[in-house]
Scaffold this active site. Structure first.
Site, PDB file in Angstrom:
ATOM      1  N   SER A   1      15.931  20.191 -17.302  1.00  0.00           N
ATOM      2  CA  SER A   1      14.819  21.076 -17.577  1.00  0.00           C
ATOM      3  C   SER A   1      15.118  22.136 -18.483  1.00  0.00           C
ATOM      4  O   SER A   1      16.072  22.508 -18.445  1.00  0.00           O
ATOM      5  CB  SER A   1      14.474  21.656 -16.240  1.00  0.00           C
ATOM      6  OG  SER A   1      13.511  22.532 -16.362  1.00  0.00           O
TER       7      SER A   1
ATOM      8  N   HIS B   1       0.810  -1.192  -0.173  1.00  0.00           N
ATOM      9  CA  HIS B   1      -0.078  -0.010   0.023  1.00  0.00           C
ATOM     10  C   HIS B   1       0.930   1.197   0.142  1.00  0.00           C
ATOM     11  O   HIS B   1       0.365   2.438   0.536  1.00  0.00           O
ATOM     12  CB  HIS B   1      -0.909  -0.093   1.027  1.00  0.00           C
ATOM     13  CG  HIS B   1      -1.793  -1.180   1.411  1.00  0.00           C
ATOM     14  ND1 HIS B   1      -2.998  -1.478   0.587  1.00  0.00           N
ATOM     15  CD2 HIS B   1      -1.553  -2.216   2.256  1.00  0.00           C
ATOM     16  CE1 HIS B   1      -3.396  -2.617   0.792  1.00  0.00           C
ATOM     17  NE2 HIS B   1      -2.530  -3.079   2.020  1.00  0.00           N
TER      18      HIS B   1
END
Length: 431
Positions: A279, A157
């Site tokens: 970037s 989870h």
């Protein structure tokens, strides 16, 4: 465009309609043009075996087919919109060079079984590539699983759950890709059937030597029913995409792990610089773009499979709708195999940050060990479970990740990875 093979007298061809009919077909046919030529050679041999073409004509036809293959490979012959499709180009070339012998080459076959056999040969090649990529990934994972195990958190989870290790992580994906090798093999066995000689789906009134073409083209068996040859179109293509998609589902989960592990919040993994990009605006960034696109690659394969499935709402027999399956098939296969090709090098070169992984292991992650030990000593497991839950915060007292992994003696777990068994499974698929 050269005159279509199906041109009849006194029928005017509308250029707009022809463009719609042809679409990108002739460009897509470049993908399996060489396979079409190979199948044409086997067909010529079969025609010679039953006396439809002479021995001399067969030799001339095969020689010209070899020359065409060489010209195509070198760029001297370009398959372009001069032709309706690759099949038309082959017949036009043979007729131009050999006259009547070239006009005989299509005897006993249709473009329907011509595209079926060329596609089938192409798919067999792609399955061999899929198997090779999955085998390479499995081998890298096995090699890295055999290296000293570094402790890392195991998650359920997305919550820290139990102590795991880099060896267990690699072993998990090794077994997954061994299964993907097996699935590629099984899919090959499904589609390895020769449709050449089924013509337009109902056979022909010639005793074609289909046994010869089956053997000459390296098929495991003959696809007997002409009707099923048409029914299998799309079905077999989907099976190949499903095999590739199965491998990409495993790759998607692997890429998801690496996407998380490379974040500053985890900091478990450092990727090779070539697998990151900068970037365009933020000078400080190195982005795991390759990982993200590997994660996304399943979508292209699934979309290709779905598009073909949607085309198959058809009655029996050949329907022109299936022409649209070609672009989907090529795109899905090319993208899926291209993604898998990058994975072995990536996995062999990524580096683990042992300190970050070790510091992420919390005392409560030993609670399962405590409960199992108590149960093994005779305490009913549910009672041991509750007691371990109440003292989870101190469960790590006197324990280390290494001791937890060493005690994990269930087959396949930290102390008993069974890597030899996994190597044996992979080796069994060598033949």
């Amino acid at each position: 465009m050269t005159q279509p093979l199906w041109q009849k007298s006194n029928v005017k061809i509308d250029a707009r309609i022809m463009q719609f009919l042809a679409g990108d077909d002739v460009l897509l046919d470049r993908e399996f043009f060489l396979h079409d030529i190979t199948a044409s050679k086997a067909h010529v041999e079969g025609l010679a075996n039953i006396g439809v073409v002479s021995t001399d004509e067969a030799a001339a036809l095969k020689g010209e087919l070899d020359a065409l293959a060489g010209d195509f490979a070198s760029g001297a012959f370009v398959l372009d919109d001069r032709y309706e499709d690759g099949h038309s180009a082959i017949e036009a070339r043979l007729t131009e060079r050999l006259g009547d012998a070239g006009r005989r080459v299509h005897t006993g076959r249709s473009r329907n079984d011509q595209i079926l056999v060329a596609t089938r040969l192409w798919l067999k090649d792609k399955l061999a590539t899929l198997e090779a990529h999955c085998r390479s990934i499995a081998k890298v994972c096995l090699d890295r699983a055999a290296q000293p195990a570094l402790p890392m958190p195991g998650y359920t989870h997305l919550q820290r759950a139990v102590v795991s290790s880099t060896a267990m992580w690699f072993a998990g994906f090794a077994e997954a890709f061994i299964d993907n090798v097996l699935r590629a093999r099984q899919t090959l066995a499904l589609i390895d059937a020769n449709p050449l000689g089924t013509a337009a789906g109902y056979g022909v009134n010639l005793k074609l030597d289909r046994e010869h073409t089956t053997q000459a083209l390296g098929f495991a068996r003959m696809q007997l029913s002409p009707i099923y040859a048409q029914l299998s179109r799309g079905k077999f293509e989907m099976a190949v995409l499903e095999a590739i998609g199965g491998a990409l589902l495993d790759l998607r989960r692997l890429a998801w792990d690496l996407s998380l592990f490379t974040t500053a919040e985890f900091n478990f993994v450092q990727l090779p610089a070539e697998y990151t990009t900068g970037s365009s605006i933020m000078p400080n960034k190195r982005n795991p773009d390759v990982i993200e696109l590997l994660r996304a690659s399943y979508a292209s394969v699934a979309a290709a499979r779905t598009e073909i499935e949607q085309l198959l709402s058809l009655p029996s027999g050949y329907q022109r709708d299936l022409q649209f399956s070609k672009g989907s098939l090529f795109h899905g296969v090319r993208h899926g195999l291209g993604a898998l090709e990058l994975v072995p090098d990536l996995l062999s070169r990524l580096q683990w940050n042992e300190g970050a992984m070790r510091s992420a292991i919390e005392p409560a992650m030993y609670a399962t060990d405590v409960a199992i030990e108590q149960a093994a000593a005779g305490v009913p497991f549910r009672d041991a479970y509750r007691a371990a839950a109440e003292t989870a915060a101190s469960a790590g007292q006197g324990r280390t990740p290494e001791s937890s992994l060493a005690a994990r003696v269930s087959p396949g777990a930290g102390h008993d990875l069974r890597l030899d068994d996994l190597h044996a499974r992979l080796h069994a698929l060598d033949n």
